[in-house]
Design an enzyme around this catalytic site. Structure first.
Site, PDB file in Angstrom:
ATOM      1  N   ALA A 158       0.816  -1.209   0.000  1.00  0.00           N
ATOM      2  CA  ALA A 158       0.000   0.000   0.000  1.00  0.00           C
ATOM      3  C   ALA A 158       0.849   1.258   0.000  1.00  0.00           C
ATOM      4  O   ALA A 158       0.538   2.228  -0.702  1.00  0.00           O
ATOM      5  CB  ALA A 158      -0.927  -0.002   1.214  1.00  0.00           C
ATOM      6  N   ASP A 159       1.940   1.268   0.776  1.00  0.00           N
ATOM      7  CA  ASP A 159       2.771   2.465   0.844  1.00  0.00           C
ATOM      8  C   ASP A 159       3.362   2.809  -0.510  1.00  0.00           C
ATOM      9  O   ASP A 159       3.420   3.980  -0.898  1.00  0.00           O
ATOM     10  CB  ASP A 159       3.873   2.284   1.894  1.00  0.00           C
TER      11      ASP A 159
END
Length: 258
Positions: free
Chosen positions: A109-110
């Site tokens: 996600a990052d």
């Protein structure tokens, strides 16, 4: 107001957005066992200190590389704020970018959030370096598509491995080495040189190889806690953007709201 939570392997960073502006940010150590109630005790006090009533928070978004933490943050959002949170990469908060790799679902996600924010803020082909528990190098083309990247051990992870697997080497802190010399005169200096300048050499070498493979000019955007420290000792960064991941969450939340 929007409350964004960026859950990394080491820390969870909460940011309070008023429109596109970050009004406050708070950091807590990542613990997948921390319950929604425990988060609430901590977070509601911090909101009070900032003079923000919890009723002002109308939207919550979570981006997480720690799957077990998502449930407890969902409990926090629903029980204490009366808000069903958006989960970055899912439903209304889908990435909205092409993920041009062999296993798109494996993208953290990052890294996706960094790609979204970097493309929104900078033109052309991009390389994003994120200094976290791991250090990641990500290629985003001029259309905003995620094209792949590199995962390397984070500098603190490398240092921990060095100290934990040797009998006599001391624990040192990563800092400005204070000199361009790469010949240390004592044990601590030699360790700092090996970790710090070794990391600079790795970054410069990998960026050069990535640019050659991309075949077009590519800006380098650095984010994460150690970006500013390294920026003082190399000219490979075109921009240092500490809030890139949080801004990616805000962009996804804005799209969902729209």
């Amino acid at each position: 107001m929007l409350l964004a939570a960026d859950v990394g392997n080491t820390n969870v960073v909460f940011a309070l957005f008023d429109g596109s502006e970050i009004k406050a940010r708070w950091r807590i150590a990542t613990d997948p066992r921390r319950t929604g109630d425990e988060y609430a005790v901590w977070l509601l006090q911090l909101l009070s200190i900032e003079g923000v009533d919890k009723s002002a928070i109308k939207q919550i978004i979570v981006g997480s590389v720690v799957p077990r933490a998502v449930h407890n943050l969902t409990v926090l959002a629903e029980k204490y704020f009366g808000v069903t949170p958006l989960i970055a990469g899912q439903g209304d908060a889908d990435w909205g970018i092409a993920v041009d790799v062999d296993e798109p679902r494996s993208l953290g996600a990052d890294r996706a959030l960094n790609a979204i924010a970097a493309h929104a803020k900078y033109e052309g082909d991009l390389i994003v370096i994120d200094f976290g528990t791991a250090t990641t190098f990500d290629a985003i083309d001029f259309t905003g598509a995620y094209k792949g990247g590199i995962i390397a051990p984070g500098i603190n992870l490398s240092l921990d491995a060095l100290v934990n697997n040797t009998a006599k080497l001391p624990r040192i802190a990563i800092r400005n080495p204070g000199s361009d010399s790469v010949i240390g005169r004592n044990t601590e200096d030699q360790m700092l040189i090996g970790v710090f300048w070794g990391y600079v050499a790795m970054m410069e070498g990998l960026i050069a190889r990535m640019r050659d493979q991309i075949g077009r000019p590519a800006k380098v955007v650095a984010t994460g806690g150690l970006a500013i420290l390294f920026d003082e000792h190399t000219d490979i960064f075109d921009a240092v953007d500490a809030d890139l991941t949080l801004e990616g969450l805000a962009i996804l939340a804005g799209r969902a709201k729209g």
